[in-house]
Motif scaffolding. Structure first.
Motif, short mmCIF file in Angstrom:
data_model
loop_
_atom_site.label_atom_id
_atom_site.label_comp_id
_atom_site.label_asym_id
_atom_site.label_seq_id
_atom_site.Cartn_x
_atom_site.Cartn_y
_atom_site.Cartn_z
N UNK A 77 -6.88 -5.88 1.17
CA UNK A 77 -6.09 -4.70 0.81
C UNK A 77 -7.03 -3.58 0.34
N UNK A 78 -7.30 -2.57 1.20
CA UNK A 78 -8.13 -1.45 0.75
C UNK A 78 -7.30 -0.49 -0.10
N UNK A 79 -7.84 -0.09 -1.22
CA UNK A 79 -7.14 0.84 -2.11
C UNK A 79 -8.09 1.99 -2.44
N UNK A 88 -7.24 -5.53 11.33
CA UNK A 88 -8.09 -6.66 10.94
C UNK A 88 -7.85 -7.03 9.48
N UNK A 89 -7.82 -6.01 8.60
CA UNK A 89 -7.58 -6.26 7.19
C UNK A 89 -6.20 -6.86 6.96
N UNK A 90 -5.20 -6.33 7.67
CA UNK A 90 -3.84 -6.87 7.53
C UNK A 90 -3.79 -8.34 7.92
N UNK A 91 -4.51 -8.69 8.97
CA UNK A 91 -4.49 -10.06 9.47
C UNK A 91 -5.11 -11.03 8.49
N UNK A 112 -13.87 9.74 5.17
CA UNK A 112 -14.90 8.69 5.17
C UNK A 112 -14.31 7.29 5.08
N UNK A 113 -13.15 7.14 4.42
CA UNK A 113 -12.56 5.81 4.26
C UNK A 113 -11.37 5.58 5.19
N UNK A 114 -11.13 6.52 6.12
CA UNK A 114 -10.02 6.33 7.06
C UNK A 114 -10.20 5.08 7.91
N UNK A 115 -11.44 4.68 8.13
CA UNK A 115 -11.71 3.48 8.91
C UNK A 115 -11.10 2.24 8.26
N UNK A 116 -10.91 2.26 6.93
CA UNK A 116 -10.32 1.12 6.23
C UNK A 116 -8.79 1.22 6.13
N UNK A 117 -8.28 2.45 6.21
CA UNK A 117 -6.87 2.68 5.87
C UNK A 117 -5.95 2.78 7.08
N UNK A 118 -6.51 3.09 8.24
CA UNK A 118 -5.67 3.36 9.42
C UNK A 118 -6.18 2.61 10.63
N UNK A 119 -5.35 2.61 11.68
CA UNK A 119 -5.74 2.00 12.95
C UNK A 119 -6.03 3.05 14.01
N UNK A 147 -11.36 0.64 -4.12
CA UNK A 147 -11.85 -0.73 -4.08
C UNK A 147 -11.13 -1.50 -3.00
N UNK A 148 -11.61 -2.71 -2.72
CA UNK A 148 -10.92 -3.67 -1.88
C UNK A 148 -10.34 -4.77 -2.77
N UNK A 149 -9.07 -5.08 -2.58
CA UNK A 149 -8.46 -6.22 -3.24
C UNK A 149 -8.54 -7.42 -2.30
N UNK A 150 -9.36 -8.43 -2.67
CA UNK A 150 -9.69 -9.52 -1.75
C UNK A 150 -9.05 -10.85 -2.13
#
Length: 590
Positions: free
Chosen positions: A177-179, A170-173, A189-196, A413-416
């Motif tokens: 950019x989660x960093x 979803x983020x890629x689409x 805890x942040x794997x939900x942002x970094x992986x599929x 952070x998230x780069x938006x």
């Protein structure tokens, strides 16, 4: 015209608070000063279907309504009911879904102690359905003398499942950019942002704690129902069943309506027995402590760990959080109190700020330095910062299913910028200073130097965490580094690893504190949890606007109520201070 409407709204709000809020507080104070008589033959009804918290809300106004019940209230009240000759039995209403395992363990132990006093317990279920750790709910039911189910109700205790959302595609689409940095690979805890999907370490850690929690619940239920754990597991996993099938398979004791369960307990209680709501019985307690007698301080901490003090906007909402100034102050007060010989710190927290956690841990160290043992009692979880504040305690007591450890850190952070640009939004930053100054800007990812600097900072925090655990648990640093890595353990696993001293609940922690302090016999438990008084809560509620405060002051003068005037004096003073004024006189001049 706009200002007039704003002022009028403030006046109306002020009058409503004064005319409704003040009487409400006065009524609550009056009710709190009296004790509702308990019938000579009472059967308590404990309803676990509402939201369960570990600890009671810190604001007295948050207690209005019927929203939730606290586990600590349950265990302390049942302890009192054990020896109350008026209480003849207990009916427990089970929730339809799962319960947090650590809380379920604590309630199970309290039910078993209550039953050991010779008083009957019936647990009644209107169905157990998948959702959460339903095995824990069944375990609580099994701890009662009799487990009833409503006719035709469903028993679906077939296992334990969990789901995680993964947002990388979803983020890629959409250009997000989660960093984030993690220390170490099990800090998921942040794997939900970094992986599929689950990483191997994430899946391993999740299956590990799930297997431990599931096995502990089955073993406890089997022991209480006097059957073989493996046989019980096979039978449950072959479900689901309706109540009549569950009775045939000896998974429950009786099929019946709630009304019939009540009648059965009332019959055992004797003539003229009455049902009494658990809340009403719990609220009727008046604690008295002999002046100068030895005591153990109880200090409770629930929720995420934050710096500062609790300055929440609404005292009517229970929003559990641990504020470092408030909790550290409470520990320091207990340290100074001459009658307090030991401290039990009750923790139910997923973690939070490392600096806030360190402030609280420093207060624990100071108490120990003054010769007062600090024993931590862990509820459903004491992870990350929750374990940080416990790491140097004199002893740690956890439930077998308490999620503990997670010795690790994460941040980022998230780069938006790219995502926002797709909607015609451009973010630009201006900064002065060193190259790290703009590291956390909204639009751009970290530069290579910024990422390196951030990574070094995360390494330092992680090293600090490891150091405190090694020192507090008396473990070699290399051993801590091996078992840390951000991994979550259950209490049973943590005990084997040396991260926990003893398995048990709150009263086991009290006994440990007594032993460390050299106390014998009955000891008073002195609650020193940071709490607002009703007047303080009302003052906070009245801080709507300067106009409403002035209106309240005028109303107090009109009504001529000196108690209201004194309360309003304090409210006005607090309001002036919050606006930056220096109040020199105890009573502001009107």
């Amino acid at each position: 015209m706009k200002q007039f409407l704003i002022t009028a709204a403030g006046v109306f709000a002020g009058l409503m608070i004064f005319l409704v809020g003040v009487p409400l507080i006065l009524v609550s104070l009056a009710l709190g000063a009296t004790t509702t008589p308990v019938p000579s033959r009472a059967v308590l009804e404990l309803d676990l279907r509402n939201n369960l918290t570990d600890q009671a809300p810190q604001s007295p106004l948050a207690g209005f309504g019927r929203g939730s019940v606290a586990v600590m209230t349950i265990v302390e009240t049942l302890r009192r009911a054990e020896t109350d000759s008026h209480v003849k039995g207990l009916l427990v209403r089970l929730p339809e879904g799962g319960m947090e395992p650590g809380m379920a363990d604590e309630i199970r132990q309290a039910l078993k102690r209550f039953r050991a006093s010779g008083k009957p317990v019936i647990a009644h279920s209107q169905g157990l359905y998948p959702g959460g750790v339903v095995t824990s709910t069944y375990m609580v039911g099994a701890a009662s003398g009799e487990l009833w189910m409503q006719p035709g109700a469903s028993l679906q205790v077939t296992g334990l499942a969990t789901e995680d959302l993964f947002l990388k595609r979803f983020f890629d689409k959409y250009g997000v950019t989660p960093q984030y940095e993690q220390r170490q690979e099990y800090k998921n805890a942040v794997n939900t942002f970094l992986y599929s999907d689950y990483t191997p370490e994430h899946r391993e850690a999740t299956l590990s704690w799930m297997t431990s929690v599931y096995g502990a619940g089955l073993a406890a239920a089997a022991a209480d129902r006097k059957t073989d754990a493996a046989a019980l597991q096979r039978t449950l996993e072959a479900g689901p069943y309706v109540a009549e099938d569950a009775l045939r398979l000896k998974l429950i004791d009786r099929v019946g309506q709630v009304r019939e369960a009540e009648q059965a307990l009332l019959a055992k209680a004797g003539d003229n027995a009455e049902m009494v709501e658990f809340r009403d019985y719990a609220g009727g307690r008046t604690e008295r402590r002999a002046r100068g007698s030895d005591s153990i301080a109880l200090i409770e901490a629930e929720g995420p760990i934050l710096t500062g003090r609790d300055e929440g906007a609404s005292p009517f909402v229970s929003n559990a959080a641990i504020y470092s100034d408030d909790l550290a102050d409470a520990i320091q007060r207990a340290t100074r109190a001459k009658s307090v010989k030991a401290i039990v710190l009750r923790v139910n927290s997923p973690g939070g700020s490392d600096t806030a956690s360190e402030q609280i841990l420093d207060a624990v160290r100071a108490a120990k330095a003054k010769g007062k043992p600090v024993v931590v009692s862990m509820s459903s979880y004491a992870a990350s910062g929750g374990y940080w504040i416990a790491s140097e305690a004199s002893a740690i007591v956890a439930q077998p299913t308490t999620l503990t450890g997670s010795i690790g850190v994460f941040g980022g952070k998230f780069a938006l910028g790219d995502a926002l640009a797709r909607f015609g939004v451009d973010v630009r930053q201006t900064d002065v200073g060193g190259p790290y100054t703009g590291a956390f800007n909204l639009a751009e990812p970290f530069t290579a130097p910024q990422r390196a600097a951030f990574s070094r900072w995360m390494d330092r925090i992680y090293a600090n965490f490891l150091e405190r655990v090694a020192r507090g648990r008396n473990l070699p640093p290399e051993r801590v580094a091996e078992i840390a890595r951000g991994r979550v353990w259950t209490g049973a696993q943590a005990r084997e690893l040396g991260l926990v001293d003893e398995l048990g609940g709150f009263y086991q922690a009290v006994e440990r504190a007594k032993a460390l302090a050299g106390l014998e016999g009955e000891v008073q438990i002195r609650r020193m949890t940071p709490m607002e008084s009703p007047l303080e809560a009302l003052e906070r509620a009245m801080g709507v606007s300067a106009a409403s405060v002035r209106t309240l002051a005028a109303a107090a003068w009109v009504f001529g109520d000196p108690r209201a005037e004194g309360l309003l004096d304090r409210a006005v003073e607090a309001r002036l201070r919050s606006e930056g004024a220096t109040v020199l006189a105890p009573t502001p001049i009107r």
